[in-house]
Write a protein that holds these residues in place. Structure first.
Motif, PDB file in Angstrom:
ATOM      1  N   LEU A 345      31.031  -6.165   8.869  1.00  0.00           N
ATOM      2  CA  LEU A 345      30.458  -6.868   7.725  1.00  0.00           C
ATOM      3  C   LEU A 345      30.986  -6.268   6.435  1.00  0.00           C
ATOM      4  N   SER A 346      31.126  -7.081   5.402  1.00  0.00           N
ATOM      5  CA  SER A 346      31.565  -6.568   4.103  1.00  0.00           C
ATOM      6  C   SER A 346      30.422  -5.883   3.367  1.00  0.00           C
ATOM      7  N   LYS A 347      29.194  -6.337   3.610  1.00  0.00           N
ATOM      8  CA  LYS A 347      28.042  -5.692   2.982  1.00  0.00           C
ATOM      9  C   LYS A 347      26.786  -5.999   3.780  1.00  0.00           C
ATOM     10  N   ILE A 348      25.773  -5.168   3.561  1.00  0.00           N
ATOM     11  CA  ILE A 348      24.436  -5.397   4.126  1.00  0.00           C
ATOM     12  C   ILE A 348      23.476  -5.543   2.961  1.00  0.00           C
ATOM     13  N   SER A 349      22.734  -6.627   2.944  1.00  0.00           N
ATOM     14  CA  SER A 349      21.772  -6.904   1.877  1.00  0.00           C
ATOM     15  C   SER A 349      20.362  -6.865   2.459  1.00  0.00           C
ATOM     16  N   VAL A 350      19.569  -5.901   2.008  1.00  0.00           N
ATOM     17  CA  VAL A 350      18.177  -5.774   2.441  1.00  0.00           C
ATOM     18  C   VAL A 350      17.293  -6.477   1.417  1.00  0.00           C
ATOM     19  N   GLU A 351      16.637  -7.536   1.835  1.00  0.00           N
ATOM     20  CA  GLU A 351      15.788  -8.316   0.935  1.00  0.00           C
ATOM     21  C   GLU A 351      14.305  -8.060   1.162  1.00  0.00           C
ATOM     22  N   GLU A 352      13.938  -7.637   2.382  1.00  0.00           N
ATOM     23  CA  GLU A 352      12.529  -7.515   2.730  1.00  0.00           C
ATOM     24  C   GLU A 352      12.322  -6.316   3.642  1.00  0.00           C
ATOM     25  N   ILE A 353      11.283  -5.532   3.370  1.00  0.00           N
ATOM     26  CA  ILE A 353      10.929  -4.377   4.206  1.00  0.00           C
ATOM     27  C   ILE A 353       9.447  -4.465   4.533  1.00  0.00           C
ATOM     28  N   ASN A 354       9.145  -4.541   5.802  1.00  0.00           N
ATOM     29  CA  ASN A 354       7.755  -4.646   6.278  1.00  0.00           C
ATOM     30  C   ASN A 354       6.991  -5.762   5.570  1.00  0.00           C
ATOM     31  N   GLY A 355       7.679  -6.888   5.350  1.00  0.00           N
ATOM     32  CA  GLY A 355       7.040  -8.054   4.762  1.00  0.00           C
ATOM     33  C   GLY A 355       6.933  -8.046   3.258  1.00  0.00           C
ATOM     34  N   GLU A 356       7.447  -7.006   2.589  1.00  0.00           N
ATOM     35  CA  GLU A 356       7.388  -6.921   1.135  1.00  0.00           C
ATOM     36  C   GLU A 356       8.798  -6.940   0.548  1.00  0.00           C
ATOM     37  N   PRO A 357       8.958  -7.320  -0.732  1.00  0.00           N
ATOM     38  CA  PRO A 357      10.278  -7.274  -1.359  1.00  0.00           C
ATOM     39  C   PRO A 357      10.862  -5.872  -1.285  1.00  0.00           C
ATOM     40  N   LYS A 368      18.254   4.039  -1.091  1.00  0.00           N
ATOM     41  CA  LYS A 368      19.181   4.364  -2.187  1.00  0.00           C
ATOM     42  C   LYS A 368      19.834   5.715  -1.952  1.00  0.00           C
ATOM     43  N   ALA A 369      19.067   6.682  -1.460  1.00  0.00           N
ATOM     44  CA  ALA A 369      19.637   7.994  -1.163  1.00  0.00           C
ATOM     45  C   ALA A 369      20.667   7.914  -0.045  1.00  0.00           C
ATOM     46  N   PHE A 370      20.501   6.925   0.844  1.00  0.00           N
ATOM     47  CA  PHE A 370      21.441   6.752   1.944  1.00  0.00           C
ATOM     48  C   PHE A 370      22.736   6.095   1.480  1.00  0.00           C
ATOM     49  N   GLY A 371      22.713   5.361   0.379  1.00  0.00           N
ATOM     50  CA  GLY A 371      23.930   4.709  -0.118  1.00  0.00           C
ATOM     51  C   GLY A 371      23.744   3.287  -0.580  1.00  0.00           C
ATOM     52  N   PHE A 372      22.532   2.733  -0.469  1.00  0.00           N
ATOM     53  CA  PHE A 372      22.279   1.382  -0.949  1.00  0.00           C
ATOM     54  C   PHE A 372      22.171   1.381  -2.478  1.00  0.00           C
ATOM     55  N   LYS A 373      22.547   0.265  -3.080  1.00  0.00           N
ATOM     56  CA  LYS A 373      22.471   0.089  -4.524  1.00  0.00           C
ATOM     57  C   LYS A 373      21.534  -1.076  -4.836  1.00  0.00           C
ATOM     58  N   GLN A 374      20.897  -0.996  -5.977  1.00  0.00           N
ATOM     59  CA  GLN A 374      20.005  -2.072  -6.394  1.00  0.00           C
ATOM     60  C   GLN A 374      20.816  -3.294  -6.779  1.00  0.00           C
ATOM     61  N   ALA A 375      20.367  -4.461  -6.321  1.00  0.00           N
ATOM     62  CA  ALA A 375      21.038  -5.728  -6.628  1.00  0.00           C
ATOM     63  C   ALA A 375      19.979  -6.730  -7.082  1.00  0.00           C
ATOM     64  N   ARG A 376      20.417  -7.940  -7.377  1.00  0.00           N
ATOM     65  CA  ARG A 376      19.506  -8.934  -7.933  1.00  0.00           C
ATOM     66  C   ARG A 376      18.409  -9.308  -6.947  1.00  0.00           C
ATOM     67  N   THR A 377      18.762  -9.457  -5.678  1.00  0.00           N
ATOM     68  CA  THR A 377      17.779  -9.917  -4.688  1.00  0.00           C
ATOM     69  C   THR A 377      17.252  -8.812  -3.795  1.00  0.00           C
ATOM     70  N   GLY A 378      17.725  -7.588  -3.966  1.00  0.00           N
ATOM     71  CA  GLY A 378      17.263  -6.516  -3.098  1.00  0.00           C
ATOM     72  C   GLY A 378      18.140  -5.293  -3.209  1.00  0.00           C
ATOM     73  N   LEU A 379      18.459  -4.707  -2.064  1.00  0.00           N
ATOM     74  CA  LEU A 379      19.297  -3.513  -1.990  1.00  0.00           C
ATOM     75  C   LEU A 379      20.547  -3.843  -1.186  1.00  0.00           C
ATOM     76  N   GLU A 380      21.694  -3.396  -1.658  1.00  0.00           N
ATOM     77  CA  GLU A 380      22.961  -3.713  -1.000  1.00  0.00           C
ATOM     78  C   GLU A 380      23.757  -2.444  -0.713  1.00  0.00           C
ATOM     79  N   MET A 381      24.461  -2.450   0.405  1.00  0.00           N
ATOM     80  CA  MET A 381      25.440  -1.413   0.697  1.00  0.00           C
ATOM     81  C   MET A 381      26.726  -2.098   1.125  1.00  0.00           C
ATOM     82  N   TRP A 382      27.803  -1.798   0.430  1.00  0.00           N
ATOM     83  CA  TRP A 382      29.097  -2.418   0.684  1.00  0.00           C
ATOM     84  C   TRP A 382      29.935  -1.543   1.581  1.00  0.00           C
ATOM     85  N   ARG A 383      30.807  -2.187   2.307  1.00  0.00           N
ATOM     86  CA  ARG A 383      31.741  -1.433   3.124  1.00  0.00           C
ATOM     87  C   ARG A 383      32.719  -0.698   2.224  1.00  0.00           C
TER      88      ARG A 383
END
Length: 385
Positions: A345-357, A368-383
């Motif tokens: 995958l080119s990126k992973i976009s996390v939009e929902e965690i345990n039913g919440e944004p 975020k500490a693992f490498g995800f960045k804040q994006a418009r719809t959630g958290l993203e990590m790019w390859r």
């Protein structure tokens, strides 16, 4: 290579979507998986792939195909005539363009006929690169464009070439006629099927065989497992609670269960993996497990299910506290998906965690500490390259 051989042997006769083999099944079983290792195994041994349904395939040694495929029926029907037209020599190996010439078809039609015969288990190729190319092109061949946009002859040829399974050589898989076997020979064949299933699972019961090929399902091997129990080759009893019906276990698996299991091991599997109980779990476990969908992945810490990733990471179900010190180990699933060799995958976009944004979740800081960045719809990590 030795590790891959051991993993593949466990999976002989397992039917899976073609893409799943190098996207989720083999990468989940090895710390590092490279497609060239599978290519080497096929080149240096009798290992082949064979179709087991529409865009599904299995792996096995050629001499063991009788364990997984039904014997050929009598007569010469339309499908057999079509096979003879494509590959007239039962022992020959042909490139795609040779087959097109023999069958008097264009290359696109030839590719279509070959894939149809492949999914029916009648033909295979001598390289897994054929499968990879088919996955990328959707197992279809693009027609040569005659539009004014395709003015460059070279670019037009490249588009034509990339959509055709030119890698490897195609050959027939002719089913054996099983009518000539005596009762003892047929019984030994079923025993070998049961041994393969025990190599895959260790313990066998009705539901765990529900996703197997028809010849490997419970109704086909139960009587033989009873005979193997009487001879002392397998044990029967109640080894796992909440499972209805009789259970059979190999001596090797029984010895494993008597030793402490690796409770600190962290690993992930696809929900459709052979080891997954999604869709077949006993009643007490069903609320814990998600549906058996290819885009769902499960992370375990020992025997505890700690994370469920749905829709390729868009929705997460995290079953530990937000300050759990092992979260970074559980999130390693995402790096494996982004870093796999085939179709990452080119990126992973996390939009929902345990039913919440995701942005408002208590787990956002750990992601975020693992490498995800804040994006418009959630958290993203790019390859990363």
């Amino acid at each position: 290579m030795e590790d891959l051989q051991e993993r593949v042997e466990q999976l002989f006769g397992w039917s899976a979507p073609a893409a799943a083999w190098e996207e989720s099944i083999l990468p989940a079983r090895m710390q590092t998986y490279r497609g060239e290792w599978l290519d080497r195994l096929m080149a240096e041994s009798d290992l082949i792939w064979f179709g087991s349904g529409n865009e599904r395939l299995s792996l096995a040694f050629r001499q063991d195909l009788e364990l997984f495929r039904s014997p050929a029926g009598g007569g010469k029907g339309e499908k057999q005539t079509e096979l003879d037209r494509l590959l007239p020599d039962r022992r020959g190996r042909y490139g795609l363009l040779e087959i097109a010439d023999l069958a008097h078809l264009d290359s696109a039609a030839t590719a279509e006929h070959l894939w149809q015969q492949a999914w029916e288990g009648n033909v295979t190729s001598d390289s897994f690169r054929t499968i990879r190319k088919g996955i990328v092109t959707g197992f279809s061949a693009q027609a040569v464009s005659e539009s004014p946009a395709a003015q460059s002859r070279r670019s037009g040829f490249n588009r034509w070439k990339v959509s055709r399974p030119l890698e490897g050589h195609w050959e027939r898989i002719d089913s054996e006629d099983g009518d000539g076997r005596d009762v003892i020979a047929r019984e030994e064949l079923v025993k070998d099927r049961a041994r393969q299933l025990l190599r895959r699972f260790g313990v066998l019961f009705r539901d765990i065989l529900s996703n197997e090929l028809p010849l490997l399902q419970w109704r086909e091997v139960f009587r033989t497992l009873r005979l193997m129990e009487l001879s002392g080759e397998v044990l029967s009893g109640w080894f796992f609670k909440d499972i209805n019906g009789l259970q059979f276990i190999s001596h090797e698996a029984f010895r494993m269960l008597k030793d402490p299991l690796p409770v600190d091991a962290v690993y992930w599997i696809s929900a459709t993996d052979p080891a997954s109980l999604c869709g077949i779990a006993p009643v007490p476990l069903r609320p814990e497990l998600p549906p058996r969908i290819a885009s769902t992945h499960l992370v375990y810490h020992g025997s505890r299910l700690v994370l469920v990733s749905k829709r390729l990471g868009k929705s997460l179900d995290i079953r530990v506290q937000a300050d759990d010190p092992h979260l970074h180990e559980y999130f390693a699933l995402f790096k494996d998906i982004l870093g796999r060799e085939f179709q990452p995958l080119s990126k992973i976009s996390v939009e929902e965690i345990n039913g919440e944004p995701a942005l408002g979740s208590a787990y956002a800081g750990s992601l975020k500490a693992f490498g995800f960045k804040q994006a418009r719809t959630g958290l993203e990590m790019w390859r990363e390259y």
